[in-house]
Enzyme design. Structure first.
Site, mmCIF file in Angstrom:
data_model
loop_
_atom_site.group_PDB
_atom_site.id
_atom_site.type_symbol
_atom_site.label_atom_id
_atom_site.label_comp_id
_atom_site.label_asym_id
_atom_site.label_seq_id
_atom_site.Cartn_x
_atom_site.Cartn_y
_atom_site.Cartn_z
ATOM 1 N N GLU A 61 0.891 -1.167 0.000
ATOM 2 C CA GLU A 61 0.000 0.000 0.000
ATOM 3 C C GLU A 61 0.918 1.202 0.000
ATOM 4 O OE1 GLU A 61 -1.654 3.100 0.540
ATOM 5 O OE2 GLU A 61 -1.931 2.604 2.654
ATOM 6 N N CYS A 64 -2.951 8.564 3.648
ATOM 7 C CA CYS A 64 -2.707 8.070 2.285
ATOM 8 C C CYS A 64 -3.778 8.547 1.309
ATOM 9 C CB CYS A 64 -2.645 6.548 2.277
ATOM 10 S SG CYS A 64 -1.242 5.883 3.201
#
Length: 472
Positions: free
Chosen positions: A247, A281
């Site tokens: 990720e 994020c």
């Protein structure tokens, strides 16, 4: 306080420690152990032994351990939030929100532990398959190497540890150097909950030393990593045949159609832009607004941004506090200055005090400016005018990243067209790209990574499918 490593169910001393300071006021929080390769090997060996125990442990027992962790987290909610707030400089109300999400993540993990299953396979659907029956089962991989970032030091640990334990795997966890105390706290809660010694090991120190130790060791069967694309690429190159879930970066965007109710959506997008100083994020970094409402949107956005309170992370009213390091503040400021030199205008913000960068809104930003095309990971957002939704989609897709995107529109055809064309892992219709609940599949395309988190999906990544066939 001296924080030891956590290996084989107990604290382990090391030869060296590093000082951990508060990002906000530089207060010394702890002396944290630095693992050498010998300690990395000890952690992996411990996990290997424990993985055999977990593999044989009934699913209901693994679920019960996870449920006990939920109980302990619930009882110690405020203490855990204060720990996050201190080491990450995350405002306390956001830290409490993270603990609540962590609790939900482990609840989902407990549920998944009880329901991992395969399926029957109709072999007689093909010539030669007559007289046979078959089914699949899912088996744990063995030992998972988990590397986590600073920005969600409990919940992103939970997204790796929870599904790993649910599936019957042991874990060697390397948390971010700035936020190790939350990970050690979780290890202690699992120990109290009855997790076998060695099933969760926490080691801190050099990312290069520990990371390479985990990635190159054949006893580690999977690496799950959240962090920068540059490190993610190195992990993938060195991992060999290991499973890898990555990720990575993002510069998430939201498109605003001309028929949108601005009064309703602007406060939410401001939250998505500046939550935890933009160090998320899927923080809103790029906003593409139809030209007919661009000026109204920008004015409302700035007015809403002015309401944010900057202060100490432990104060209940604080919305914005310090970034994780001085270097990150200076990097973000240099990107803002570059955009201004290239013709962008600052509507609000851009000032620095201590490690705090005030919430910053830019307009007339070029897609090639770093504040737009790179992941800024700071309280900085750019607002750009578009003449059509198609233009917005093209500009969103021009990024090398593709984690999540949002679009606000009242036109269902526009919504479905955007959902089909946006090159991202998740499309949020009539919401910002920062939306995430912890059971949904989460991950990106392009340089945003590979694989998916979200407990059920992570369990799939952390297990092997085995086919069993009977000739009747």
């Amino acid at each position: 306080m001296k924080q030891k490593l956590w290996i084989n169910g107990e604290g382990m001393e090391t030869d060296s420690y590093y000082p951990l300071h508060s990002p906000y006021d530089n207060t010394l929080l702890a002396e944290v152990a630095i693992a050498d390769m010998g300690k990395v090997d000890a952690a992996i060996s411990s996990a290997c032994a424990a993985s055999n125990v977990l593999r044989e442990m009934p699913a209901h027992q693994r679920a019960s351990i996870l449920e006990k962790v939920v109980e302990l987290l619930t009882e110690q909610r405020l203490e855990c939030a204060q720990l996050i707030s201190a080491e990450a400089s995350k405002p306390i109300k956001a830290s409490l929100g993270e603990v609540d999400r962590t609790i939900m993540t482990y609840k989902f993990a407990a549920n998944e532990a009880r329901t991992i299953h395969g399926e029957t396979v109709p072999l007689d659907g093909a010539p030669g398959g007559e007289g046979r029956m078959a089914f699949t089962i899912r088996e744990p991989l063995g030992v998972i190497g988990a590397i986590t970032p600073f920005n969600f030091p409990m919940n992103l640990v939970a997204h790796k540890v929870g599904p790993a334990i649910a599936a019957g795997n042991a874990v060697v966890l390397k948390p971010a150097s700035q936020t190790p105390l939350s990970a050690y706290k979780i290890a202690d809660l699992f120990h109290q909950a009855g997790l076998p010694a060695g099933a969760l090991n926490v080691i801190t120190g050099s990312g290069k030393t520990i990371g390479e130790g985990l990635v190159k060791d054949d006893r580690i069967k999977m690496i799950t990593f959240t962090g920068s694309p540059s490190v993610g690429k190195q992990i993938r190159e060195k991992a060999g045949l290991k499973k890898v879930t990555l990720e990575l970066g993002s510069n998430s965007a939201v498109i605003i159609d001309k028929n949108t109710d601005l009064i309703e959506i602007v406060p939410r997008i401001v939250t998505g832009s500046f939550l935890y100083q933009g160090q998320v994020c899927i923080s809103v970094q790029r906003i593409y607004v139809h030209e007919e409402i661009f000026q109204d949107f920008s004015t409302l956005f700035v007015n809403e941004t002015k309401k944010l309170k900057v202060g100490h992370p432990s104060e209940e009213g604080t919305d914005i506090s310090s970034m994780i390091s001085k270097d990150d503040v200076l990097r973000a400021k240099s990107w803002i200055d570059e955009a201004v030199e290239n013709g962008a205008t600052i509507l609000i913000g851009g000032e620095i005090e201590r490690n705090v960068l005030s919430p910053t809104v830019l307009v007339q930003v070029k897609d090639s400016d770093k504040v737009s095309c790179e992941e800024i990971f700071a309280p900085v957002v750019s607002i750009n005018s578009i003449s059509s939704i198609e233009e917005g989609i093209e500009r969103v897709n021009s990024s090398k990243y593709g984690l999540q995107a949002g679009i606000y529109t009242k036109d269902i055809q526009t919504a479905f067209n955007a959902a089909r064309k946006l090159e991202v892992g998740g499309v949020m219709i009539n919401d910002f790209p920062t939306f995430r609940v912890d059971q949904m599949p989460y991950g990106g395309v392009k340089e945003s990574g590979t694989g998916r988190e979200g407990i059920r999906y992570a369990v799939g990544e952390m297990t092997e499918l085995k086919l069993i066939s009977f000739k009747i």
